[in-house]
Design an enzyme around this catalytic site. Structure first.
Site, PDB file in Angstrom:
ATOM      1  N   LEU A  27       0.821  -1.221   0.000  1.00 41.71           N
ATOM      2  CA  LEU A  27       0.000   0.000   0.000  1.00 41.71           C
ATOM      3  C   LEU A  27       0.852   1.267   0.000  1.00 41.71           C
ATOM      4  O   LEU A  27       0.478   2.274  -0.610  1.00 41.71           O
ATOM      5  CB  LEU A  27      -0.927  -0.011   1.224  1.00 41.71           C
ATOM      6  CG  LEU A  27      -2.066  -1.037   1.152  1.00 41.71           C
ATOM      7  CD1 LEU A  27      -2.636  -1.314   2.548  1.00 41.71           C
ATOM      8  CD2 LEU A  27      -3.167  -0.543   0.221  1.00 41.71           C
ATOM      9  N   ASP A  66      13.985   3.273   9.341  1.00 42.80           N
ATOM     10  CA  ASP A  66      13.445   2.124  10.073  1.00 42.80           C
ATOM     11  C   ASP A  66      12.715   2.696  11.276  1.00 42.80           C
ATOM     12  O   ASP A  66      13.336   3.292  12.171  1.00 42.80           O
ATOM     13  CB  ASP A  66      14.593   1.200  10.516  1.00 42.80           C
ATOM     14  CG  ASP A  66      14.089  -0.047  11.245  1.00 42.80           C
ATOM     15  OD1 ASP A  66      12.973  -0.008  11.809  1.00 42.80           O
ATOM     16  OD2 ASP A  66      14.821  -1.048  11.263  1.00 42.80           O
ATOM     17  N   ASN A  93       2.683   4.536   7.392  1.00 41.72           N
ATOM     18  CA  ASN A  93       2.140   3.330   6.762  1.00 41.72           C
ATOM     19  C   ASN A  93       2.852   2.052   7.195  1.00 41.72           C
ATOM     20  O   ASN A  93       2.245   0.986   7.200  1.00 41.72           O
ATOM     21  CB  ASN A  93       2.246   3.496   5.236  1.00 41.72           C
ATOM     22  CG  ASN A  93       2.003   2.205   4.503  1.00 41.72           C
ATOM     23  OD1 ASN A  93       0.867   1.767   4.336  1.00 41.72           O
ATOM     24  ND2 ASN A  93       3.074   1.549   4.049  1.00 41.72           N
ATOM     25  N   TYR A 173      -1.732  -7.635  16.856  1.00 46.13           N
ATOM     26  CA  TYR A 173      -2.002  -6.711  15.739  1.00 46.13           C
ATOM     27  C   TYR A 173      -3.246  -5.862  16.007  1.00 46.13           C
ATOM     28  O   TYR A 173      -3.209  -4.628  15.878  1.00 46.13           O
ATOM     29  CB  TYR A 173      -2.160  -7.502  14.446  1.00 46.13           C
ATOM     30  CG  TYR A 173      -2.422  -6.628  13.236  1.00 46.13           C
ATOM     31  CD1 TYR A 173      -1.379  -5.939  12.624  1.00 46.13           C
ATOM     32  CD2 TYR A 173      -3.705  -6.477  12.710  1.00 46.13           C
ATOM     33  CE1 TYR A 173      -1.601  -5.130  11.508  1.00 46.13           C
ATOM     34  CE2 TYR A 173      -3.947  -5.677  11.602  1.00 46.13           C
ATOM     35  CZ  TYR A 173      -2.885  -5.004  11.009  1.00 46.13           C
ATOM     36  OH  TYR A 173      -3.122  -4.201   9.911  1.00 46.13           O
ATOM     37  N   LYS A 177      -3.424  -1.760  16.608  1.00 40.73           N
ATOM     38  CA  LYS A 177      -4.122  -0.794  15.757  1.00 40.73           C
ATOM     39  C   LYS A 177      -5.141   0.005  16.581  1.00 40.73           C
ATOM     40  O   LYS A 177      -5.371   1.193  16.306  1.00 40.73           O
ATOM     41  CB  LYS A 177      -4.800  -1.505  14.576  1.00 40.73           C
ATOM     42  CG  LYS A 177      -3.815  -2.067  13.550  1.00 40.73           C
ATOM     43  CD  LYS A 177      -2.948  -0.995  12.883  1.00 40.73           C
ATOM     44  CE  LYS A 177      -2.150  -1.548  11.701  1.00 40.73           C
ATOM     45  NZ  LYS A 177      -1.231  -0.553  11.098  1.00 40.73           N
TER      46      LYS A 177
HETATM   47  N1  LIG Z   1      -3.032  -5.364   3.399  1.00 39.48           N
HETATM   48  C1  LIG Z   1      -4.120  -5.250   4.143  1.00 39.48           C
HETATM   49  O1  LIG Z   1      -5.118  -5.986   3.961  1.00 39.48           O
HETATM   50  C2  LIG Z   1      -4.189  -4.204   5.233  1.00 39.48           C
HETATM   51  C3  LIG Z   1      -5.431  -3.979   5.847  1.00 39.48           C
HETATM   52  C4  LIG Z   1      -5.528  -3.019   6.845  1.00 39.48           C
HETATM   53  C5  LIG Z   1      -4.396  -2.296   7.206  1.00 39.48           C
HETATM   54  N2  LIG Z   1      -3.203  -2.544   6.605  1.00 39.48           N
HETATM   55  C6  LIG Z   1      -2.044  -1.737   7.020  1.00 39.48           C
HETATM   56  O2  LIG Z   1      -1.481  -1.129   5.883  1.00 39.48           O
HETATM   57  C7  LIG Z   1      -0.085  -0.875   6.108  1.00 39.48           C
HETATM   58  C8  LIG Z   1       0.700  -1.380   4.914  1.00 39.48           C
HETATM   59  O3  LIG Z   1       0.431  -2.756   4.781  1.00 39.48           O
HETATM   60  P1  LIG Z   1       0.729  -3.582   3.430  1.00 39.48           P
HETATM   61  O4  LIG Z   1      -0.423  -4.483   3.237  1.00 39.48           O
HETATM   62  O5  LIG Z   1       1.157  -2.684   2.349  1.00 39.48           O
HETATM   63  O6  LIG Z   1       1.955  -4.479   3.964  1.00 39.48           O
HETATM   64  P2  LIG Z   1       3.310  -4.970   3.261  1.00 39.48           P
HETATM   65  O7  LIG Z   1       3.110  -5.207   1.808  1.00 39.48           O
HETATM   66  O8  LIG Z   1       3.773  -6.100   4.130  1.00 39.48           O
HETATM   67  O9  LIG Z   1       4.280  -3.711   3.427  1.00 39.48           O
HETATM   68  C9  LIG Z   1       4.669  -3.299   4.711  1.00 39.48           C
HETATM   69  C10 LIG Z   1       5.733  -2.233   4.551  1.00 39.48           C
HETATM   70  O10 LIG Z   1       6.124  -1.821   5.864  1.00 39.48           O
HETATM   71  C11 LIG Z   1       7.546  -1.861   5.909  1.00 39.48           C
HETATM   72  N3  LIG Z   1       8.053  -2.001   7.265  1.00 39.48           N
HETATM   73  C12 LIG Z   1       7.853  -3.024   8.134  1.00 39.48           C
HETATM   74  N4  LIG Z   1       8.540  -2.796   9.263  1.00 39.48           N
HETATM   75  C13 LIG Z   1       9.174  -1.613   9.100  1.00 39.48           C
HETATM   76  C14 LIG Z   1      10.046  -0.841   9.902  1.00 39.48           C
HETATM   77  N5  LIG Z   1      10.430  -1.251  11.128  1.00 39.48           N
HETATM   78  N6  LIG Z   1      10.489   0.338   9.428  1.00 39.48           N
HETATM   79  C15 LIG Z   1      10.131   0.762   8.207  1.00 39.48           C
HETATM   80  N7  LIG Z   1       9.343   0.068   7.376  1.00 39.48           N
HETATM   81  C16 LIG Z   1       8.872  -1.113   7.828  1.00 39.48           C
HETATM   82  C17 LIG Z   1       7.931  -3.018   5.016  1.00 39.48           C
HETATM   83  O11 LIG Z   1       9.299  -2.956   4.675  1.00 39.48           O
HETATM   84  P3  LIG Z   1      10.150  -4.279   4.251  1.00 39.48           P
HETATM   85  O12 LIG Z   1       9.871  -4.501   2.793  1.00 39.48           O
HETATM   86  O13 LIG Z   1      11.554  -3.889   4.548  1.00 39.48           O
HETATM   87  O14 LIG Z   1       9.655  -5.412   5.101  1.00 39.48           O
HETATM   88  C18 LIG Z   1       7.000  -2.766   3.851  1.00 39.48           C
HETATM   89  O15 LIG Z   1       7.505  -1.753   3.019  1.00 39.48           O
HETATM   90  C19 LIG Z   1       0.258  -1.561   7.430  1.00 39.48           C
HETATM   91  O16 LIG Z   1       0.291  -0.605   8.460  1.00 39.48           O
HETATM   92  C20 LIG Z   1      -0.909  -2.529   7.646  1.00 39.48           C
HETATM   93  O17 LIG Z   1      -1.144  -2.778   9.019  1.00 39.48           O
HETATM   94  C21 LIG Z   1      -3.065  -3.475   5.621  1.00 39.48           C
END
Ligand SMILES: NC(=O)c1ccc[n+]([C@@H]2O[C@H](COP(=O)([O-])OP(=O)(O)OC[C@H]3O[C@@H](n4cnc5c(N)ncnc54)[C@H](OP(=O)(O)O)[C@@H]3O)[C@@H](O)[C@H]2O)c1
Length: 248
Positions: A27, A66, A93, A173, A177
């Site tokens: 995202l 980070d 994010n 989790y 949130k």
């Molecule tokens: N996907 C869903 O269905 C969904 C639904 C509701 C909410 N969300 C929220 O949306 C946000 C993005 O999720 P996503 O689905 O895009 O997940 P994702 O594809 O797993 O991407 C997560 C991102 O966060 C980064 N990250 C993790 N730990 C970090 C740290 N310590 N410092 C900096 N960056 C870090 C990851 O970096 P690396 O590549 O280095 O790991 C990656 O770029 C999250 O907050 C999640 O809780 C997602």
């Protein structure tokens, strides 16, 4: 509304500096398409190579950050301060799902790991970047939360289907949130001149859930982008999904 349609609402095309944490995939990377309407986007990534590759793909500036490291976050803030002097839009994010196990098998150490990124990470970034946000004309913060963090939905299983179609239990989790939602509300009360909202992107196909989400990243990022391009009269202290306000 399609993702690209809200991009047209950007406030100050060509003049808006935006930071998105965790933007090298999922995202966050989709939200980095704000470059297409003239935002100068700092694409936050905790790995330099992954950040450079992703930033190159969308025309953003890679920023090593980070969110679990004080020094990393402070160095990122110094770089933005030295290069731009202020920040217009901050999208918190970066997030992790953490261990998915029954509640009785989750330890305090598990909770600390998840909270360190999803809750304390946001506080680290806010603490470092609030002075830069306040130096801009109409600052905006979007905290990427989840409907799974809604206490109202959790307490009312009958509302799961309408608000969070794919509701799953999760001690670390979901509670993290919920904490992020209160963190958002507290910052919004403390900084009324900054638009500070939480959003629920909805169940979106990313690495986060093994691409099982029902929505595309374009659909999931739409509410993030919509709240990122708020003008100074936009709402603050709210919790929003694509379909409207989410019950806290
Ligand atoms: N996907 C869903 O269905 C969904 C639904 C509701 C909410 N969300 C929220 O949306 C946000 C993005 O999720 P996503 O689905 O895009 O997940 P994702 O594809 O797993 O991407 C997560 C991102 O966060 C980064 N990250 C993790 N730990 C970090 C740290 N310590 N410092 C900096 N960056 C870090 C990851 O970096 P690396 O590549 O280095 O790991 C990656 O770029 C999250 O907050 C999640 O809780 C997602």
């Amino acid at each position: 509304m399609h993702f690209l349609a809200v991009l047209g609402r950007a406030r100050f095309p060509g003049m808006t500096t935006t930071l998105i944490t965790g933007a090298n995939r999922g995202l966050g990377l989709e939200t980095a398409r704000l470059v297409e309407v003239g935002h100068t986007v700092y694409l936050g990534a905790r790995d330099a190579r992954r950040g450079e590759e992703a930033a190159g793909r969308v025309g953003a500036h890679p920023l090593l950050i980070d969110v679990t490291g004080d020094a990393s976050v402070q160095a990122a803030a110094k770089l933005v301060r030295d290069q731009v002097g202020h920040l217009d839009v901050l999208v918190n994010n970066a997030g992790i799902i953490g261990p998915v196990r029954p509640a009785g098998q989750i330890t305090a150490a598990d909770m600390l790991t998840v909270y360190d990124t999803n809750v304390f990470g946001v506080v680290r970034v806010m603490h470092a970047f609030l002075p830069l946000l306040q130096a801009g004309p109409a600052p905006v913060v979007v905290n990427v939360s989840s409907g799974l963090g809604s206490l109202a939905v959790t307490a009312d299983p009958e509302s799961h289907a309408s608000v969070v179609p794919v509701w799953v239990p999760g001690l670390a989790y979901n509670s993290g949130k919920a904490a992020l939602n209160m963190v958002t509300a507290q910052y919004a009360r403390a900084y009324p001149a900054v638009r500070i909202n939480a959003v629920d992107p909805g169940h979106t196909a990313t690495d986060f859930n093994g691409h099982t989400g029902a929505q595309s990243v374009e659909e999931g990022a739409e509410i993030i982008v919509r709240m990122a391009v708020l003008g100074p009269d936009g709402p603050t202290g709210g919790f929003f999904a694509a379909g409207g306000p989410v019950p806290w």
